[in-house]
Scaffold this active site. Structure first.
Site, PDB file in Angstrom:
ATOM      1  N   SER A 150       0.853  -1.186   0.000  1.00  0.00           N
ATOM      2  CA  SER A 150       0.000   0.000   0.000  1.00  0.00           C
ATOM      3  C   SER A 150       0.884   1.228   0.000  1.00  0.00           C
ATOM      4  O   SER A 150       2.045   1.190   0.444  1.00  0.00           O
ATOM      5  CB  SER A 150      -0.888   0.012   1.251  1.00  0.00           C
ATOM      6  OG  SER A 150      -1.489   1.277   1.451  1.00  0.00           O
ATOM      7  N   TYR A 163      -2.271  -0.965  10.265  1.00  0.00           N
ATOM      8  CA  TYR A 163      -2.307  -1.264   8.830  1.00  0.00           C
ATOM      9  C   TYR A 163      -0.997  -0.861   8.148  1.00  0.00           C
ATOM     10  O   TYR A 163      -0.409  -1.636   7.388  1.00  0.00           O
ATOM     11  CB  TYR A 163      -3.489  -0.536   8.196  1.00  0.00           C
ATOM     12  CG  TYR A 163      -3.621  -0.733   6.704  1.00  0.00           C
ATOM     13  CD1 TYR A 163      -4.160  -1.903   6.185  1.00  0.00           C
ATOM     14  CD2 TYR A 163      -3.213   0.261   5.806  1.00  0.00           C
ATOM     15  CE1 TYR A 163      -4.299  -2.080   4.814  1.00  0.00           C
ATOM     16  CE2 TYR A 163      -3.346   0.089   4.438  1.00  0.00           C
ATOM     17  CZ  TYR A 163      -3.881  -1.082   3.949  1.00  0.00           C
ATOM     18  OH  TYR A 163      -4.007  -1.263   2.584  1.00  0.00           O
TER      19      TYR A 163
END
Length: 258
Positions: A150, A163
């Site tokens: 990401s 995350y």
């Protein structure tokens, strides 16, 4: 006809690809994309009904499909599943570690349970799935592994401490495995998207203030769509990327350029 047979660089005919988190969203579309490029697909996710629906779509494209219901947090079952896939298809050429989860919350509210869940799905399951697949790729001295990272592996953002940590781990794992498996001609790379507009993220972007802030951080001025990942996926899965390994390809509309 041109000088180069460009199509041959991206042809995946009769190769076997594994896609995790393949029952819906990005994973589903990636599975269908690879099938459209000629690959046979092993689908891994928790929802049996949705997996079987994707499997039928793949078979309509004239490719073979094997849907397998698995909760990837049960890491002790991963090796058996990969062995089953290899036995079924006789080869494993491509692995897309797409399954992932995000629980947005302030750092002071992150529970041990949520931290462990994010790490188990986003990082631990990726390592052990890749480990099980790597054994078969090393036997053939060839393979393409694509991990879903990401942009949050490279920048900070609100309410994403767990995350971001998991995705930073993915980017570093990609480098480590690329070095270790380079002698076996196994390419290990990652893809790092920005915020993607999908049915699953629709509710998130109903908060107009949040959506405006995200858009203001993306120089190209829009959210990504799943199809914005297709070129990168095909490139990293195909012969076109044979000299590329250990890299994280950022598909973020320019977010990380700031």
């Amino acid at each position: 006809m041109g000088r180069f047979n460009i199509q041959s660089y991206f042809d995946l005919t009769d190769q076997t690809a594994i896609v995790t988190g393949a029952s819906k969203g990005i994973g589903r579309e990636i599975a269908l994309l690879l099938a459209d490029c000629g690959a046979n697909i092993a689908l891994i996710a928790r929802n049996k009904e949705e997996l079987e629906d994707v499997s039928r779509e793949i078979e309509k494209l004239g490719r073979k499909s094997l849907p397998i219901t698995l909760d990837l947090t049960n890491t002790n079952e991963i090796e058996e599943v990969i062995n089953r896939i290899y036995k079924h298809f006789g080869r494993i050429d491509i692995l897309i570690n797409n399954a992932g989860i995000n629980i947005p919350e302030p750092a002071e509210e992150v529970t041990i349970e949520n931290w462990d869940l994010i790490m188990n799905i986003n990082l631990k399951s990726v390592f052990f799935t890749t480990k099980a697949v790597g054994k078969y790729m090393k036997e053939r001295d060839r393979g393409k592994i694509i991990n879903m990272s990401s942009q949050m592996a490279f920048v900070g953002y609100y309410n994403r401490s767990a995350y971001s940590t998991s995705k930073g781990g993915i980017t570093q794992l990609t480098k480590a495995l690329a070095i270790e498996w380079a002698p076996n001609n196994i390419n290990v790379n990652a893809l790092a998207p920005t915020f993607i507009e999908t049915p699953m993220t629709k509710a998130m972007f109903e908060d107009q203030a949040f959506k405006d802030e995200v858009l203001n951080r993306i120089p190209l001025g829009r959210l990504a769509k799943t199809e914005d990942l297709f070129g990168a996926i095909i490139y990293l899965a195909s012969n076109a990327s044979d000299m590329v390994t250990g890299q994280t390809l950022i598909v973020d509309g320019g977010w990380t350029v700031w």
